[in-house]
Write an enzyme that holds these catalytic residues in place. Sequence first.
Site, PDB file in Angstrom:
ATOM      1  CG  HIS A  47     106.904  52.518 -47.423  1.00  0.00           C
ATOM      2  ND1 HIS A  47     106.172  51.783 -48.328  1.00  0.00           N
ATOM      3  CD2 HIS A  47     107.325  53.619 -48.097  1.00  0.00           C
ATOM      4  CE1 HIS A  47     106.166  52.406 -49.494  1.00  0.00           C
ATOM      5  NE2 HIS A  47     106.846  53.522 -49.386  1.00  0.00           N
ATOM      6  CG  HIS A  76     107.672  57.231 -48.829  1.00  0.00           C
ATOM      7  ND1 HIS A  76     108.582  56.421 -49.470  1.00  0.00           N
ATOM      8  CD2 HIS A  76     108.388  58.173 -48.155  1.00  0.00           C
ATOM      9  CE1 HIS A  76     109.819  56.841 -49.182  1.00  0.00           C
ATOM     10  NE2 HIS A  76     109.724  57.902 -48.399  1.00  0.00           N
ATOM     11  CG  ASP A 113     103.317  56.551 -52.711  1.00  0.00           C
ATOM     12  OD1 ASP A 113     104.001  56.863 -51.723  1.00  0.00           O
ATOM     13  OD2 ASP A 113     103.740  55.802 -53.615  1.00  0.00           O
ATOM     14  CG  HIS A 114     102.945  53.198 -50.116  1.00  0.00           C
ATOM     15  ND1 HIS A 114     102.855  51.983 -50.763  1.00  0.00           N
ATOM     16  CD2 HIS A 114     103.732  53.991 -50.882  1.00  0.00           C
ATOM     17  CE1 HIS A 114     103.594  52.042 -51.865  1.00  0.00           C
ATOM     18  NE2 HIS A 114     104.130  53.245 -51.967  1.00  0.00           N
ATOM     19  CG  HIS A 124     111.442  52.157 -50.022  1.00  0.00           C
ATOM     20  ND1 HIS A 124     111.620  52.341 -51.376  1.00  0.00           N
ATOM     21  CD2 HIS A 124     110.498  53.074 -49.649  1.00  0.00           C
ATOM     22  CE1 HIS A 124     110.836  53.325 -51.791  1.00  0.00           C
ATOM     23  NE2 HIS A 124     110.151  53.788 -50.764  1.00  0.00           N
ATOM     24  CG  ASP A 162     107.040  51.874 -52.541  1.00  0.00           C
ATOM     25  OD1 ASP A 162     106.278  51.275 -53.320  1.00  0.00           O
ATOM     26  OD2 ASP A 162     107.071  53.114 -52.446  1.00  0.00           O
ATOM     27  CG  HIS A 218     104.129  51.755 -56.452  1.00  0.00           C
ATOM     28  ND1 HIS A 218     105.370  52.198 -56.820  1.00  0.00           N
ATOM     29  CD2 HIS A 218     103.821  52.428 -55.322  1.00  0.00           C
ATOM     30  CE1 HIS A 218     105.793  53.089 -55.936  1.00  0.00           C
ATOM     31  NE2 HIS A 218     104.868  53.247 -55.025  1.00  0.00           N
TER      32      HIS A 218
HETATM   33 ZN   LIG Z   1     105.299  54.304 -53.213  1.00  0.00          ZN
END
Ligand SMILES: [Zn+2]
Length: 300
Positions: free
Chosen positions: A61, A63, A65-66, A140, A203, A261
């Site tokens: 996804h 966001h 951090d990914h 999510h 997530d 994570h």
């Molecule tokens: Zn994340």
Amino acid sequence: MRELVVLGTASQVPTRHRNHNGYVLRWDGEGLLFDPGEGTQRQMLRAGVAAHDLTRLCVTHFHGDHSLGLAGVIQRINLDRVPHPVTAHYPASGRRFFDRLRYATAYRETVDLREEPVSGDGGTLAVTDAFTLLARRLSHPVESYGYRLVEPDGRRMLPERLAAHGITGPDVGRLRREGELRGVTLDQVSEPRPGQRFAFVMDTRLCDGVYELAEGCDMLVIESTFLDGEADQAEEYGHLTAGQAASVAVEAGVRHLVLTHFSQRYDDPAEFARQARAAGFAGELTVAEDLTRVPVPRRR
Ligand SMILES: [Zn+2]
């Protein structure tokens, strides 16, 4: 060679000891890079993963951090003139984010980067000799998909039975291909060998997709952002706790559970292991740290 190379293990905010997410699964000739957060390019260097090793980019996804590492990684595979095609899978609803990251700054495009976005409930993304790659929708606040690799089932040849029938050398390959040789059938000299299974679940709250992805996995890499005491927050923000992640692994019959994570609020990784064990998970357990390598367990 089949192994997981952990590049980063932090959710949302990197810490002194944890880089943003990033994971490479080496599976025979393929290298699948999952969820590259910031700093992935440098973590690859530290972990001994070259741009040439990568064949797929899989993003759960959009966001940061990914996915913020996509810009650097995509430019790097082009700078290094990776000669093979690289395929990118990501949620189709986030195509504008992928486009921005792919073309964040000027560079010379040299690589055949193919985009195969995921939509709807997911489905089959690729079928190769080594695996089938699937995606399933997760739960999510932004659209998120988990990934699953399934190796086709095969047969394991039994040397002592082959010897008893006098089958040696190139005849073994012929028997395997043709199913019969001089009245000896493949069944007589081999046994079923279940294919290996791997899943990457990031997530999400608990939902059907999590269980479908994890089912019967030799290795499950799964987020456990929170400890069980913060289950309310996990539900609110669309995440799992250590106990929830482990309970999925128990129900799905997972052999090697990799938790990762982690929220920056925690400083004792051992507590994640304690809660996973308290949830009843008795298999191999890794509380991931940056630059750890985890071999996919040997075949059953
Ligand atoms: Zn994340």
